[in-house]
Design an enzyme around this catalytic site. Structure first.
Site, PDB file in Angstrom:
ATOM      1  N   ARG A 179      -1.711 -12.692  -5.771  1.00 48.11           N
ATOM      2  CA  ARG A 179      -3.286 -12.484  -5.780  1.00 48.11           C
ATOM      3  C   ARG A 179      -3.836 -11.860  -6.856  1.00 48.11           C
ATOM      4  O   ARG A 179      -3.166 -11.300  -7.651  1.00 48.11           O
ATOM      5  CB  ARG A 179      -3.950 -11.871  -4.578  1.00 48.11           C
ATOM      6  CG  ARG A 179      -3.289 -10.455  -4.427  1.00 48.11           C
ATOM      7  CD  ARG A 179      -3.750  -9.435  -3.463  1.00 48.11           C
ATOM      8  NE  ARG A 179      -2.879  -8.470  -3.141  1.00 48.11           N
ATOM      9  CZ  ARG A 179      -2.718  -7.218  -4.172  1.00 48.11           C
ATOM     10  NH1 ARG A 179      -3.444  -6.908  -5.274  1.00 48.11           N
ATOM     11  NH2 ARG A 179      -1.917  -6.195  -3.745  1.00 48.11           N
ATOM     12  N   VAL A 195      -6.240  -5.369  -8.261  1.00 51.79           N
ATOM     13  CA  VAL A 195      -7.586  -4.435  -8.306  1.00 51.79           C
ATOM     14  C   VAL A 195      -7.565  -4.068  -9.876  1.00 51.79           C
ATOM     15  O   VAL A 195      -8.725  -4.140 -10.494  1.00 51.79           O
ATOM     16  CB  VAL A 195      -7.015  -3.071  -7.832  1.00 51.79           C
ATOM     17  CG1 VAL A 195      -8.224  -1.898  -8.172  1.00 51.79           C
ATOM     18  CG2 VAL A 195      -7.160  -2.848  -6.099  1.00 51.79           C
ATOM     19  N   GLU A 250       5.429  -7.458 -10.453  1.00 53.59           N
ATOM     20  CA  GLU A 250       5.944  -5.974 -10.674  1.00 53.59           C
ATOM     21  C   GLU A 250       7.382  -5.503 -10.906  1.00 53.59           C
ATOM     22  O   GLU A 250       8.231  -5.917 -10.235  1.00 53.59           O
ATOM     23  CB  GLU A 250       5.223  -5.248  -9.642  1.00 53.59           C
ATOM     24  CG  GLU A 250       3.958  -5.480  -9.271  1.00 53.59           C
ATOM     25  CD  GLU A 250       3.290  -4.425  -8.195  1.00 53.59           C
ATOM     26  OE1 GLU A 250       1.944  -4.267  -8.246  1.00 53.59           O
ATOM     27  OE2 GLU A 250       4.063  -4.005  -7.182  1.00 53.59           O
ATOM     28  N   HIS A 270       5.869   2.165 -13.778  1.00 54.98           N
ATOM     29  CA  HIS A 270       5.436   0.951 -13.063  1.00 54.98           C
ATOM     30  C   HIS A 270       4.812  -0.125 -14.260  1.00 54.98           C
ATOM     31  O   HIS A 270       3.612   0.311 -14.792  1.00 54.98           O
ATOM     32  CB  HIS A 270       4.409   1.229 -12.043  1.00 54.98           C
ATOM     33  CG  HIS A 270       3.994  -0.002 -11.365  1.00 54.98           C
ATOM     34  ND1 HIS A 270       4.358  -0.283 -10.033  1.00 54.98           N
ATOM     35  CD2 HIS A 270       3.118  -0.854 -11.854  1.00 54.98           C
ATOM     36  CE1 HIS A 270       3.625  -1.418  -9.713  1.00 54.98           C
ATOM     37  NE2 HIS A 270       3.341  -1.781 -10.746  1.00 54.98           N
ATOM     38  N   GLY A 289       0.942  -1.224  -0.079  1.00 51.46           N
ATOM     39  CA  GLY A 289       0.000  -0.025  -0.044  1.00 51.46           C
ATOM     40  C   GLY A 289       0.954   1.254   0.056  1.00 51.46           C
ATOM     41  O   GLY A 289       0.356   2.336   0.428  1.00 51.46           O
ATOM     42  N   GLY A 290       1.974   1.050  -0.597  1.00 55.31           N
ATOM     43  CA  GLY A 290       2.906   2.396  -0.466  1.00 55.31           C
ATOM     44  C   GLY A 290       3.419   2.825   0.773  1.00 55.31           C
ATOM     45  O   GLY A 290       4.044   3.858   0.910  1.00 55.31           O
TER      46      GLY A 290
HETATM   47  P1  ADP Z   1       3.929  -1.593  -2.426  1.00 51.39           P
HETATM   48  O1  ADP Z   1       4.095  -3.154  -1.836  1.00 51.39           O
HETATM   49  O2  ADP Z   1       3.781  -0.708  -1.023  1.00 51.39           O
HETATM   50  O3  ADP Z   1       2.986  -1.012  -3.332  1.00 51.39           O
HETATM   51  P2  ADP Z   1       5.904  -1.416  -4.105  1.00 51.39           P
HETATM   52  O4  ADP Z   1       7.425  -2.010  -4.104  1.00 51.39           O
HETATM   53  O5  ADP Z   1       5.175  -2.325  -5.119  1.00 51.39           O
HETATM   54  O6  ADP Z   1       5.311  -1.172  -2.721  1.00 51.39           O
HETATM   55  O7  ADP Z   1       6.327   0.000  -4.858  1.00 51.39           O
HETATM   56  C1  ADP Z   1       5.053   0.872  -5.098  1.00 51.39           C
HETATM   57  C2  ADP Z   1       5.448   2.028  -5.859  1.00 51.39           C
HETATM   58  O8  ADP Z   1       6.588   2.703  -5.112  1.00 51.39           O
HETATM   59  C3  ADP Z   1       6.267   1.714  -6.960  1.00 51.39           C
HETATM   60  O9  ADP Z   1       5.280   1.642  -8.240  1.00 51.39           O
HETATM   61  C4  ADP Z   1       6.987   3.067  -7.367  1.00 51.39           C
HETATM   62  O10 ADP Z   1       6.164   4.002  -7.815  1.00 51.39           O
HETATM   63  C5  ADP Z   1       7.470   3.314  -6.101  1.00 51.39           C
HETATM   64  N1  ADP Z   1       8.849   2.520  -5.752  1.00 51.39           N
HETATM   65  C6  ADP Z   1       9.079   1.495  -5.167  1.00 51.39           C
HETATM   66  N2  ADP Z   1      10.435   1.232  -5.216  1.00 51.39           N
HETATM   67  C7  ADP Z   1      10.917   1.948  -5.919  1.00 51.39           C
HETATM   68  C8  ADP Z   1      12.519   2.316  -6.380  1.00 51.39           C
HETATM   69  N3  ADP Z   1      13.291   1.412  -5.990  1.00 51.39           N
HETATM   70  N4  ADP Z   1      12.658   3.364  -6.963  1.00 51.39           N
HETATM   71  C9  ADP Z   1      11.474   4.248  -7.196  1.00 51.39           C
HETATM   72  N5  ADP Z   1      10.438   4.211  -6.999  1.00 51.39           N
HETATM   73  C10 ADP Z   1       9.987   3.089  -6.342  1.00 51.39           C
END
Ligand code: ADP
Length: 451
Positions: free
Chosen positions: A294, A297, A278, A211, A167-168
């Site tokens: 899973r 969305v 991802e 992404h 969730g960021g």
């Molecule tokens: P979550 O599981 O909280 O969603 P993620 O690892 O999937 O976290 O990352 C979510 C978003 O955060 C990515 O789509 C990107 O926008 C940003 N992000 C994550 N890791 C990086 C990175 N190494 N560099 C730049 N942005 C990142």
């Protein structure tokens, strides 16, 4: 064969799963919290079980209660549980308990959920299987000092992330060594508060990537396919707001290459069910960030262009059937875009729960509205603010944009404020239309438009 499924979720995704079950001739059981007794998923299911209050102090509430959900299965004779997304969908402990009760979990094994749920172990496994990962050691950080040494090696900027993240949350960007102590501490505290696990790790911060995620399906017989990519670059606070497929920046050759890498990895780890791998796509290279074990969305954009029902496939796989198609029979068609309709007021995205007096869903050729709203429904304050997903599918990207704009004009959720007006503006933007944006574009755009 599975003849009755309990849906351990609520809102649009519960309804969406019920729809597929009905088409497959499978009976459904809706579970619900006390505030959801009038929800559409409850009205549409064959049987319903109330599983408690939305929040109970110090305890796991209804949709998070293992025992309430498993008991509901036993009372109703449901043979399988579909977890949807969020709640217990990526909880290995829950899956183990479900299996201990000889109930089928419609998803991967507890082993794979656990492996991918820890982002450090996920990166380790994926890199061993030949999947390119974001640069950085696949180890947890012990101290800011250690982190500084690693950052020196991989080069600033870097990002501190929670191993159990989602969730960021639990992410902190570090531009130079003076910022380390604070970033390390904040990420760790956020990780403990959100996930009960303070483990953090470090990776290179990719400043202008996109992404891009690959949808995969795998059965229990060693067959795996990919269903192309979704481009989820438009994000606010690391959360996706608009998703599309195909990605405007990926060629069919690149798609085939990364798809092959993903199916190879999935087959070799023995994964089964649907999953999403991802990546950050940065300077023409894929960099793995995490795998979601899973349904996502944003899965409807993939369904639109492939004409495949991913929930039906998940159910078939869980029932022990082999995949009914091979990679070379999967042919995408056209372009699909999804926008997330959140009950939030602009400009600050303040949640807006409350009663919907008039709901009108957009329609017409190529439009899909996944929502559990109806006239007179009260959006509770207890859950996240996603109230619908509007998906447009057409022959190409510009027609999909035109269709989505038209559909957004038809949407009425009176008097609730939603994020629909935001998309009406974004869809007109030259940079969006030309697909000239990265993961940080939307944050800047919001600042420029709303201050
Ligand atoms: P979550 O599981 O909280 O969603 P993620 O690892 O999937 O976290 O990352 C979510 C978003 O955060 C990515 O789509 C990107 O926008 C940003 N992000 C994550 N890791 C990086 C990175 N190494 N560099 C730049 N942005 C990142």
């Amino acid at each position: 064969m599975i003849s009755k499924i309990l849906i351990a979720n609520r809102g649009e995704i519960a309804l969406r799963i019920i729809r597929t079950c009905k088409e497959m001739g499978i009976k459904t059981v809706a579970v619900h919290s006390t505030v959801d007794q009038d929800a559409m998923h409850v009205r549409m299911a064959d049987e319903t079980v109330c599983i408690g209050p939305p929040r109970s102090h110090g305890r796991k509430d209804s949709y998070l209660s293992y025992s309430a959900i498993i008991s509901a299965c036993e009372i109703t004779g449901a043979q399988a549980i579909h977890p949807g997304y969020g709640f217990l969908s990526e909880n290995a402990e829950f899956v183990e308990q479900v299996e201990d009760h000889e109930i089928i979990f419609i998803g991967p094994s507890a082993h794979h959920i656990r492996m991918m749920g820890d982002k450090i172990s996920a990166k380790k496994v994926m890199s061993e299987l030949g999947v390119p990962c974001v640069p950085g050691p696949n180890e947890s950080l012990n101290s800011p000092e250690e982190a500084k040494t690693i950052a020196q090696e991989i080069g600033y900027p870097v990002i501190v992330k929670a191993a159990a993240g989602g969730g960021g949350r639990g992410m902190k960007i570090v531009h130079n060594k003076s910022e380390f102590s604070e970033a390390f501490q904040t990420a760790q505290q956020e990780a403990i508060a959100s996930f009960g696990n303070g483990e953090v790790y470090l990776e290179k911060f990719l400043s202008n990537g996109r992404h891009i995620e690959i949808q995969i399906l795998a059965d229990n017989f060693g067959n795996a396919v990919h269903l192309g990519e979704r481009d989820c670059t438009l994000q606010r606070r690391h959360q996706k707001l608009l998703e599309e497929s195909p990605s405007p920046v990926i060629s069919s050759k690149v798609r085939a290459e990364i798809g092959k890498i993903c199916t190879h990895a999935i087959t070799n780890m023995g994964y089964s069910s649907a999953g999403t791998i991802e990546f950050l796509y940065h300077e023409g290279e894929f960099n793995f960030i995490e795998m979601n074990t899973r349904l996502q969305v944003e899965h409807p954009v993939t369904e639109a262009i492939f004409g495949i029902d991913l929930v039906r496939e998940q159910i078939n796989i869980a029932a022990g059937n082999p995949l009914s198609f091979k990679q070379n029979s999967l042919k995408p068609s056209g372009h699909a875009i999804e926008v997330r309709i959140n009950a939030e007021a602009l400009p600050n995205f303040r949640p807006c729960p409350g009663q919907v007096d008039i709901y009108h869903s957009p329609g017409g050729l190529g439009i899909r509205m996944d929502s559990s709203l109806y006239n007179g429904y009260t959006i509770p304050q207890d859950y996240d603010s996603l109230v619908g997903k509007l998906i447009a599918h057409s022959t190409d990207r510009s027609r999909a944009i035109a269709k989505l704009k038209r559909a957004l004009e038809e949407l009425i959720v009176h008097p609730i404020a939603t994020t629909a007006p935001l998309f009406q503006e974004i869809l007109k933007d030259k940079e969006f239309i030309n697909s000239e944006y990265d993961i940080h574009w939307l944050e800047r755009w919001i600042k420029n438009h709303y201050g």
